[in-house]
Motif scaffolding. Structure first.
Motif, mmCIF file in Angstrom:
data_model
loop_
_atom_site.group_PDB
_atom_site.id
_atom_site.type_symbol
_atom_site.label_atom_id
_atom_site.label_comp_id
_atom_site.label_asym_id
_atom_site.label_seq_id
_atom_site.Cartn_x
_atom_site.Cartn_y
_atom_site.Cartn_z
ATOM 1 N N ASN A 186 50.246 30.294 36.911
ATOM 2 C CA ASN A 186 50.704 31.663 36.649
ATOM 3 C C ASN A 186 49.841 32.713 37.348
ATOM 4 O O ASN A 186 49.874 33.892 36.979
ATOM 5 C CB ASN A 186 50.715 31.928 35.139
ATOM 6 N N TRP A 187 49.080 32.284 38.332
ATOM 7 C CA TRP A 187 48.195 33.216 39.034
ATOM 8 C C TRP A 187 48.968 34.436 39.530
ATOM 9 O O TRP A 187 50.050 34.320 40.109
ATOM 10 C CB TRP A 187 47.534 32.518 40.215
ATOM 11 N N ASP A 188 48.387 35.608 39.294
ATOM 12 C CA ASP A 188 49.002 36.874 39.692
ATOM 13 C C ASP A 188 47.991 37.625 40.558
ATOM 14 O O ASP A 188 46.935 38.036 40.071
ATOM 15 C CB ASP A 188 49.355 37.689 38.446
ATOM 16 N N ASN A 189 48.319 37.807 41.834
ATOM 17 C CA ASN A 189 47.381 38.490 42.727
ATOM 18 C C ASN A 189 47.064 39.909 42.259
ATOM 19 O O ASN A 189 45.939 40.390 42.437
ATOM 20 C CB ASN A 189 47.935 38.540 44.154
ATOM 21 N N ASP A 190 48.039 40.585 41.688
ATOM 22 C CA ASP A 190 47.812 41.969 41.259
ATOM 23 C C ASP A 190 46.752 42.056 40.166
ATOM 24 O O ASP A 190 45.992 43.026 40.101
ATOM 25 C CB ASP A 190 49.116 42.591 40.755
ATOM 26 N N LYS A 191 46.683 41.052 39.313
ATOM 27 C CA LYS A 191 45.745 41.076 38.187
ATOM 28 C C LYS A 191 44.556 40.137 38.404
ATOM 29 O O LYS A 191 43.399 40.540 38.344
ATOM 30 C CB LYS A 191 46.480 40.690 36.901
ATOM 31 N N ASP A 192 44.853 38.882 38.674
ATOM 32 C CA ASP A 192 43.802 37.869 38.711
ATOM 33 C C ASP A 192 42.891 37.998 39.925
ATOM 34 O O ASP A 192 41.698 37.672 39.852
ATOM 35 C CB ASP A 192 44.422 36.470 38.680
ATOM 36 N N PHE A 193 43.433 38.454 41.041
ATOM 37 C CA PHE A 193 42.604 38.576 42.237
ATOM 38 C C PHE A 193 41.487 39.589 42.019
ATOM 39 O O PHE A 193 40.328 39.344 42.381
ATOM 40 C CB PHE A 193 43.455 38.981 43.443
ATOM 41 N N HIS A 194 41.817 40.731 41.429
ATOM 42 C CA HIS A 194 40.787 41.745 41.186
ATOM 43 C C HIS A 194 39.709 41.210 40.243
ATOM 44 O O HIS A 194 38.511 41.443 40.462
ATOM 45 C CB HIS A 194 41.410 43.010 40.601
ATOM 46 N N GLU A 195 40.110 40.484 39.228
ATOM 47 C CA GLU A 195 39.136 39.914 38.296
ATOM 48 C C GLU A 195 38.244 38.895 39.005
ATOM 49 O O GLU A 195 37.040 38.812 38.732
ATOM 50 C CB GLU A 195 39.865 39.264 37.120
ATOM 51 N N LEU A 196 38.838 38.129 39.917
ATOM 52 C CA LEU A 196 38.057 37.151 40.681
ATOM 53 C C LEU A 196 37.010 37.848 41.542
ATOM 54 O O LEU A 196 35.851 37.416 41.607
ATOM 55 C CB LEU A 196 38.992 36.323 41.562
#
Length: 221
Positions: A186-196
């Protein structure tokens, strides 16, 4: 990489302190004007880089770096001289100094270059192995490719830049790559990328970037 107006010089990391001392000595009283000039010079150099190489992200064989930059700098200087009033051109040398990149770069099969508006020109040995799984996530079935990406993540000398480029250029396949890498379908670039990036590159997110170009000209009065 630090660039001086006029001739360009490649300085090794060991010269950083000497360069900082020199920059302090030549900094004029009107620092805000020089700061703006430095950003403008970096923008023009980047524009010329893109015009010459066709993109702000390229890869070159390591053994071709010196030749490629000799040719590019010749192009850049010729273009700069053509834009000058004729009476000014004679003050400047028409030939760029030969580039001599360290063997730590030229020994690699490929070297990636990303010229960012804020971060300037960055070099990444072996960048093709980093890019490949973002274009084809199935490559992450091989441990070697997973190690390349995790190595970039864990490095304290690599900013968010190469990761941002992958997300910008390959939005869906990069999403799939991160999903495979972190076992998160369920990876979401809009949300998870920033957190990463906050987790691994927080210092770079807080960094105030300065121009990598120093407006120093020995012909100035």
């Amino acid at each position: 990489i630090y660039l001086f107006s006029g001739n360009m010089y490649l300085l090794p990391p060991g010269d950083k302190k000497a360069l900082q001392d020199l920059a302090a000595k030549i900094a004029p009283s009107d620092s805000s004007a020089q700061y703006a000039r430095a950003w403008e010079m970096q923008r023009k150099y980047r524009d010329s880089f893109i015009s010459y190489f066709g993109d702000d992200l390229i890869t070159l064989p390591g053994h071709k770096l010196n030749e490629a930059f000799d040719n590019f700098n010749h192009y850049y200087i010729e273009k700069a001289l053509c834009d000058m009033p004729e009476e000014e051109r004679s003050k400047y040398p028409a030939a760029a100094p030969k580039m001599q990149f360290p063997e730590a770069l030229t020994c690699h099969d490929n070297v990636g270059l990303i010229f960012d508006e804020k971060e300037g020109l960055n070099f990444y040995p072996g960048l093709e192995a980093f890019i490949a799984p973002f274009k084809n996530p199935r490559l992450l079935e091989e441990e070697a490719y997973r190690e390349v990406i995790t190595g970039y993540l864990e490095s304290d000398s690599i900013s968010t830049l190469p990761f941002r480029k992958m997300v910008e250029r390959y939005p869906e396949s990069s999403r799939q790559a991160f999903a495979a890498l972190f076992a998160n379908p369920n990876w979401d670039n809009d949300k998870d990328f920033h957190e990463l990036m906050e987790k691994h590159k927080g210092a770079f997110l807080k960094k105030e970037w300065v121009p990598t170009t120093l407006p120093f000209n020995r012909y100035d009065d």
